[in-house]
Design a protein around this motif. Structure first.
Motif, mmCIF file in Angstrom:
data_model
loop_
_atom_site.group_PDB
_atom_site.id
_atom_site.type_symbol
_atom_site.label_atom_id
_atom_site.label_comp_id
_atom_site.label_asym_id
_atom_site.label_seq_id
_atom_site.Cartn_x
_atom_site.Cartn_y
_atom_site.Cartn_z
ATOM 1 N N PHE A 1 -5.440 26.995 45.923
ATOM 2 C CA PHE A 1 -4.078 27.605 47.075
ATOM 3 C C PHE A 1 -5.286 29.158 47.661
ATOM 4 N N GLY A 2 -4.595 28.735 49.134
ATOM 5 C CA GLY A 2 -5.475 30.045 50.450
ATOM 6 C C GLY A 2 -3.716 30.579 50.494
ATOM 7 N N ALA A 3 -2.921 30.812 50.203
ATOM 8 C CA ALA A 3 -1.706 31.170 49.702
ATOM 9 C C ALA A 3 -0.536 31.612 48.798
ATOM 10 N N CYS A 4 -0.413 33.079 48.371
ATOM 11 C CA CYS A 4 1.094 32.908 47.691
ATOM 12 C C CYS A 4 1.692 33.687 47.371
ATOM 13 N N TYR A 5 3.414 33.196 48.175
ATOM 14 C CA TYR A 5 4.758 34.155 48.434
ATOM 15 C C TYR A 5 5.332 34.350 47.340
ATOM 16 N N ALA A 6 5.703 35.493 47.259
ATOM 17 C CA ALA A 6 7.080 34.904 45.791
ATOM 18 C C ALA A 6 7.653 35.985 46.040
ATOM 19 N N MET A 7 8.691 35.395 45.690
ATOM 20 C CA MET A 7 9.866 35.872 45.656
ATOM 21 C C MET A 7 11.039 36.113 44.716
ATOM 22 N N SER A 8 11.376 37.674 44.495
ATOM 23 C CA SER A 8 12.395 38.417 43.718
ATOM 24 C C SER A 8 11.973 37.735 42.030
ATOM 25 N N ALA A 9 10.617 37.886 41.909
ATOM 26 C CA ALA A 9 9.331 37.540 41.231
ATOM 27 C C ALA A 9 9.863 37.478 39.973
ATOM 28 N N PHE A 10 9.265 37.592 38.667
ATOM 29 C CA PHE A 10 9.354 37.623 37.034
ATOM 30 C C PHE A 10 8.066 36.960 37.066
ATOM 31 N N LEU A 11 7.286 38.208 36.979
ATOM 32 C CA LEU A 11 6.047 38.359 36.971
ATOM 33 C C LEU A 11 5.236 39.158 35.601
ATOM 34 N N HIS A 12 6.665 39.264 34.823
ATOM 35 C CA HIS A 12 5.863 40.127 33.801
ATOM 36 C C HIS A 12 7.015 40.145 32.536
ATOM 37 N N MET A 13 6.650 39.310 31.228
ATOM 38 C CA MET A 13 7.577 39.838 30.077
ATOM 39 C C MET A 13 7.146 40.493 28.950
ATOM 40 N N GLY A 14 7.607 42.042 28.411
ATOM 41 C CA GLY A 14 6.341 42.447 27.827
ATOM 42 C C GLY A 14 7.119 41.919 26.372
#
Lengths: 293, 293, 293, 293
Positions: free
Chosen positions: D174-187
């Protein structure tokens, strides 16, 4: 929070060391003078060079000619338009691409009797100067991709008329034209024949603006000329409170009827630097997109 | 097209007549000096007065205190922030309301050894000066609605920390606080005890910024203080490339956890005048809305 | 990171409990029907009620009448314009104020032979219905501040013409009018006398649009009418690719010449829902500002 | 005004003729089904094809994979995100370039017990499906420039985590990644071991989100991985009222510390379709710029 004090120290270092090496990484602005034979006079100009211009010595760049308005000079876009600051921000985020920006001087104080205008006028062939002396010198002196696709022109007020008229009558040279609050038309009643005869500089400017009306140039276009105009990308940007509003609408409506694609924006504002400064945030990404098409 | 030449003549008239009468219609900026007993020094300040201020002699206005950053002075928001031009545009379209804007001088060249900072520091009780001398004088001298709801404060960098700290510890005085690229926290490691002892002005500033950390003020707030802080409207505006970014996030996240409503915007940009200038287009309408609630 | 899973649980609770109590905190949309004697027909309408409408039972609100376009119905602004979602966001941040929004049905499928239009037409006196039945019923049924300053009207396309014409000829009733991509004028050549005689509904609509041209209403205004029109705040918003562009410019230029203050914006776009949806982000804060002046 | 009625007639013609020829000029959306061996199930997907796709039969296009959120399906970006309408406007003005947009189905109603998630989970190897079956099929079926520079990925919420994790662990693709209101981590505390053992689908999703935390992936990166991550362009866009705000900040701050360039915007709003729809106006021009670099 350790980060913060480190950040302060780092910033202090940046601000104080200012080594030659570091300076070459940054964009910069220079002012020069050209001796014109056509005009029989010296003319100043200002050039913005993108970051790393002196490092990437093989790289060539697109160019934007950025024209000031009546009563102004080559310094205006830099002193009040803050074009360097805007470019630095837009290139950092990738919204605009590295380019060379050039502002020639086509004016100065009207009260002090300076010549103003981008057209050929009796005794002051500025357009001839621009196309036979200035632009060739610039594109030789700097590493410019000297072709239509990578050459754009923009301007405000008198310079908005200037850039539009240049791009109309030299459509083979410019890929894009962005006119801000542009002075695009002067009616016959604006021509004072007596003052023209006397060589009054403002009267000569208004006479040229009438003769080379950007609105009439579109209205009178035959299909061949329309086809030519369609090879340029056009953008008109004019405030809803601008005293030149009507001429901008006449131009845009003529373009629509001639089916020559043209963008139009009417934002809040008048004939002011706030308007032109904010226009850069649209204009510079837009010409960048045209450069890469 | 007759309209156009008439427009030009009208504009020429406007630009040349400049009668007293006409000037009163316009907004204006004045610079003055106050002799401070607290500081034992003179301090300059700049005031923006809205259009018709000298005509509508009974009218009172809300006030915005607009604070400059480190190494800056009261002139900055006017010379580079163009706040008068922005106000003129926003009030013309109704996006901002007529208000008085005041910039005090809390700085100057660090290299030249000027005092910088909005806090009380040993030998320079600037906050005392601000609240016991400067603000009372301003609100007596000008026709200001001198109450919490019609008093706002904003600032950039050091002034962003200044406005936030003032609004935190004088929450009864300010209805709104807009912090730009704000210096909101200094960790203990940023305090140089030796230089503080020597009376180094920057060291004293950093020590005060540590002692009065805006982040800690929220983190350490009990319910009574939280309730007090909820009486102010808060706005944090910080560029994604700002070297002070982390402190701004710490502050905003502390506010969220304390359930104190606060707006946050992270726009493209760094610690630059382009950022602060464009912030005015959000800040001035926003404080106007708070004034009219 | 504990915060995150708590957040998820909290959200789950929100989504599943949906208690009556909680629902009253939220804004909501309801659809109803009115039996019109004037029209001899039932008409639907949709109403947006702000958050806490059922809790703050003494509070009264300003009202915005929001008109749909040709071939559309009262549902459009809610189903495709997402006006509830936009209001929820803008009121949360304070950019728009709590208001009641009402969309009447003045249309439906042209192909299916529905009446379309906000004007009185032979056999369908919609304007009479609106002012003598619909608006009075709404302002009695809901807690509305029923005065000029707190009543605004807006619309798209046919509804842009409708709102403008209503605000022109009932200037004592509306404080603000926001026209999007508006159908503001129909020339004489657009009137098909034969079809009008036959009672063709579209022909009758075009005949009314010609007779009640918003452009002519301004061009033909005497000083008394101009003075009346100056008591309303006007906003025209039209895309540069809109097929109704020329009529919008004619209207705005007529307003300028008549010196009736009017905002104009020309943004990128055509006659599309993307345009009208995004217009809400300007329109709703703008009418909110007018309400609080 | 003759123009107007001609315009109406022209529009009527456009709307009624709808010839095959004309339809080919327009962009369009199609929905299809793929039979997955990996999943042992059918999956739907939606594809946006740019204007003239069926005419310019030799032309190849960049591709954007656009991922929906939890509880959603492949239809969401089209039904509520209006991505076709946004693309049509942005390509008309040149702000975005022609591209193919693909939405796979990675979800559906949680209440109805649908599998949700872009990760490999016990019994549902979605990531394997995506990279070995889905993407290869798409890039064979459609005329796609199938290389890193011309392949971008974006998504909202669960899809924001999905696109980020895919671009992290398949940085060569992938050349580009656009994350919106992203769920990026779960403890770790979000992992319910018992429910995971029972095969609860949501518990398995949360376990995968913990195991493949996008935040930890950056925090734990060695220099080789950082270098790899720098080959992708990153953009994080999250509302100031979003319940996933903290995870987005953790991610962005980890990226800054790792000196991996990343854009961040925090605009007004929460976890809503208004936010994601408006994000398209930034995301689509941004990926277009990356495609043309």
């Amino acid at each position: 929070m350790k980060r913060l004090s480190i950040a302060f120290v780092a910033m202090a270092l940046c601000l104080t060391t200012m080594a030659q090496n570091w300076r070459q990484m940054m964009s910069r602005v220079e002012e020069h003078t050209i001796q014109s034979e056509v005009l029989g006079a010296e003319r100043n100009y200002t050039v913005y060079l993108p970051a790393r211009y002196d490092i990437d010595k093989e790289k060539t760049y697109p160019v934007l000619y950025l024209l000031h308005g009546m009563d102004g000079t080559n310094k205006d876009w830099f002193d009040r338009g803050h074009v360097k600051d805007v470019m630095d921000q837009l290139t950092a985020s990738g919204e605009a691409d590295a380019m060379i920006i050039v502002s020639p001087d086509a004016g100065g104080s009207v009260r002090e009797g300076k010549w103003n205008g981008y057209f050929d006028m009796r005794g002051w062939n500025y357009e001839e100067f621009f196309f036979t002396e200035f632009l060739p010198m610039i594109e030789k002196e700097y590493r410019i991709k000297a072709d239509k696709q990578h050459r754009a022109i923009a301007g405000l007020s008198m310079g908005g008329g200037g850039c539009t008229s240049y791009a109309q009558r030299h459509a083979d040279m410019f890929g894009a034209c962005y006119a801000m609050s542009a002075f695009l038309h002067m009616g016959a009643e604006g021509v004072d024949a007596q003052k023209v005869a006397q060589g009054d500089k403002t009267a000569l400017l208004f006479e040229a603006a009438h003769r080379l009306s950007c609105v009439d140039y579109v209205k009178n276009a035959d299909e061949a000329r329309k086809q030519e105009l369609r090879t340029v990308k056009w953008f008109v940007d004019c405030g809803d409170d601008d005293f030149l509003f009507d001429g901008n609408m006449d131009f845009y409506q003529a373009m629509r009827r001639a089916q020559i694609p043209c963008q139009l924006r009417v934002r809040d504002g008048g004939h002011t630097w706030e308007y032109w400064h904010s226009a850069l945030y649209t204009a510079l990404p837009w010409v960048s997109r045209v450069f890469t098409k």
